[in-house]
Design a protein around this motif. Structure first.
Motif, short mmCIF file in Angstrom:
data_model
loop_
_atom_site.label_atom_id
_atom_site.label_comp_id
_atom_site.label_asym_id
_atom_site.label_seq_id
_atom_site.Cartn_x
_atom_site.Cartn_y
_atom_site.Cartn_z
N TYR A 13 -95.73 46.57 -49.66
CA TYR A 13 -96.38 45.54 -50.47
C TYR A 13 -97.56 45.00 -49.68
N ARG A 14 -98.49 44.39 -50.39
CA ARG A 14 -99.56 43.72 -49.66
C ARG A 14 -99.81 42.35 -50.29
N GLN A 15 -100.39 41.46 -49.49
CA GLN A 15 -100.71 40.12 -49.97
C GLN A 15 -102.07 39.73 -49.42
N ILE A 16 -103.05 39.70 -50.31
CA ILE A 16 -104.36 39.18 -49.93
C ILE A 16 -104.23 37.67 -49.80
N LEU A 17 -104.96 37.11 -48.85
CA LEU A 17 -104.85 35.68 -48.55
C LEU A 17 -104.94 34.82 -49.80
N GLY A 18 -103.92 34.01 -50.03
CA GLY A 18 -103.92 33.08 -51.16
C GLY A 18 -103.51 33.70 -52.48
N GLN A 19 -103.15 35.00 -52.45
CA GLN A 19 -102.78 35.67 -53.69
C GLN A 19 -101.31 36.09 -53.68
N LYS A 20 -100.90 36.74 -54.75
CA LYS A 20 -99.48 37.09 -54.87
C LYS A 20 -99.14 38.33 -54.04
N VAL A 21 -97.86 38.51 -53.82
CA VAL A 21 -97.36 39.71 -53.15
C VAL A 21 -97.40 40.85 -54.17
N GLU A 22 -98.13 41.92 -53.84
CA GLU A 22 -98.35 43.01 -54.79
C GLU A 22 -97.66 44.29 -54.33
N PHE A 23 -97.01 44.95 -55.26
CA PHE A 23 -96.36 46.23 -54.99
C PHE A 23 -97.41 47.32 -54.76
N LEU A 24 -97.19 48.13 -53.74
CA LEU A 24 -98.05 49.29 -53.50
C LEU A 24 -97.32 50.60 -53.83
N ASN A 59 -86.08 59.58 -50.36
CA ASN A 59 -85.78 61.00 -50.15
C ASN A 59 -87.04 61.79 -49.82
N ASN A 60 -87.87 61.19 -48.97
CA ASN A 60 -89.11 61.83 -48.50
C ASN A 60 -90.16 62.05 -49.57
N GLU A 61 -90.07 61.27 -50.63
CA GLU A 61 -91.07 61.39 -51.69
C GLU A 61 -91.45 60.00 -52.19
N ILE A 62 -92.67 59.90 -52.69
CA ILE A 62 -93.06 58.69 -53.38
C ILE A 62 -92.33 58.65 -54.72
N SER A 63 -91.64 57.55 -54.99
CA SER A 63 -90.96 57.44 -56.27
C SER A 63 -91.79 56.67 -57.29
N GLU A 64 -92.60 55.75 -56.82
CA GLU A 64 -93.51 55.05 -57.69
C GLU A 64 -94.67 54.48 -56.88
N LYS A 65 -95.83 54.38 -57.52
CA LYS A 65 -96.97 53.75 -56.85
C LYS A 65 -97.76 52.95 -57.86
N SER A 66 -98.47 51.93 -57.37
CA SER A 66 -99.30 51.11 -58.24
C SER A 66 -100.72 51.68 -58.28
N GLU A 67 -101.53 51.08 -59.13
CA GLU A 67 -102.92 51.53 -59.24
C GLU A 67 -103.72 51.19 -57.98
N ILE A 68 -103.20 50.27 -57.18
CA ILE A 68 -103.87 49.93 -55.91
C ILE A 68 -103.75 51.12 -54.94
N PHE A 69 -102.66 51.80 -55.00
CA PHE A 69 -102.34 52.90 -54.07
C PHE A 69 -103.11 54.14 -54.49
N ASP A 70 -104.39 54.19 -54.12
CA ASP A 70 -105.22 55.33 -54.51
C ASP A 70 -105.21 56.40 -53.40
N ASP A 71 -106.13 57.33 -53.51
CA ASP A 71 -106.13 58.48 -52.59
C ASP A 71 -106.40 58.08 -51.13
N GLN A 72 -106.87 56.88 -50.91
CA GLN A 72 -107.10 56.42 -49.54
C GLN A 72 -105.81 56.05 -48.82
N PHE A 73 -104.75 55.88 -49.58
CA PHE A 73 -103.47 55.47 -49.03
C PHE A 73 -102.51 56.67 -48.97
N SER A 74 -101.68 56.66 -47.95
CA SER A 74 -100.59 57.64 -47.91
C SER A 74 -99.43 57.03 -47.13
N VAL A 75 -98.23 57.52 -47.41
CA VAL A 75 -97.05 57.07 -46.70
C VAL A 75 -96.32 58.27 -46.16
N GLU A 76 -95.57 58.01 -45.09
CA GLU A 76 -94.86 59.10 -44.44
C GLU A 76 -93.63 58.55 -43.74
#
Lengths: 109, 115
Positions: B35-46, B51-68
């Motif tokens: 999750y991320r929280q920009i200063l003064g804003q709400k906690v947003e799901f990323l 099981n080693n896979e992304i199960s869901e992502k938000s529109e914020i989580f674009d191609d610049q982001f990756s998880v491992e």
């Protein structure tokens, strides 16, 4: 779109009084709602979960209600203390946890 | 009580640089989140991860982001080319079974500042 909203950005109350925070949801019917506490610069900490078929849930000085007719959950802190000062977040659960904007509670002596 | 730990607590980077934020979820938990929280804003799901896979992502989580999950204990968020608007507090969270009625455990966050 599905929304979860906390109407009050901030709430100031005197020590010893009951704080009541409101969470409203629109365009869906959650099976559960969760409430979290967040202190400045820290991650949210889970407080309570309430199911849609539960009218009320209590934990020590905390009480949560769930009114599916009004599409609203109320969060109460009784006998509030300055240490209760924090931001309180409600969160809906679908396939992921989505938070409301939070209400910043300030309890003054 | 077991904890989710995040490192570093603060990260300063130049725009365009890559950053990796690290998290150690609770050991018997199977579901992981950022999750991320920009200063003064709400906690947003990323993103959620199971099981080693992304199960869901938000529109914020674009191609610049990756998880491992590079090993049995760490869970990382990589931002390939940081932008000024990526400046935020990033929270890692985990849950045991990912059920709807299950609470999430959050770490203390990494404050990312992009200059």
């Amino acid at each position: 779109s599905q929304k979860i909203e906390q109407n009050s950005e901030a709430l100031n109350i005197q020590e010893g009084k009951t704080a009541t925070l409101t969470c409203n949801y629109t365009n869906y019917s959650p099976a559960y709602l969760q409430w979290y506490r967040q202190d400045p610069g820290r991650g949210p900490v889970f407080l309570l979960l309430i199911r849609e078929n539960e009218k009320e849930k209590r934990k020590e000085r905390l009480k949560v209600t769930f009114d599916t007719t009004l599409k609203q959950s109320l969060f109460h802190i009784t006998a509030s203390q300055p240490a209760d000062s924090a931001t309180y977040l409600c969160a809906r659960v679908t396939d992921k946890l989505i938070f409301g904007t939070g209400t910043r509670l300030q309890v003054f002596p | 009580e077991p904890e989710v730990t995040q490192t570093p607590s603060h990260q300063v980077t130049q725009m365009g640089q890559e950053v990796i934020l690290r998290c150690v979820p609770i050991s018997n938990h199977l579901y992981f989140y950022w999750y991320r929280q920009i200063l003064g804003q709400k906690v947003e799901f990323l993103v959620s991860f199971y099981n080693n896979e992304i199960s869901e992502k938000s529109e914020i989580f674009d191609d610049q982001f990756s998880v491992e999950r590079p090993d049995g204990s760490n869970f990382t968020l990589k931002i390939r080319s940081t932008k000024l608007e990526d400046s935020a507090m990033y929270f890692c969270a985990s849950s045991e079974e990912g059920r709807d009625n299950e609470k999430l455990f959050f770490g203390s966050g990494t404050q990312l500042s992009v200059l």
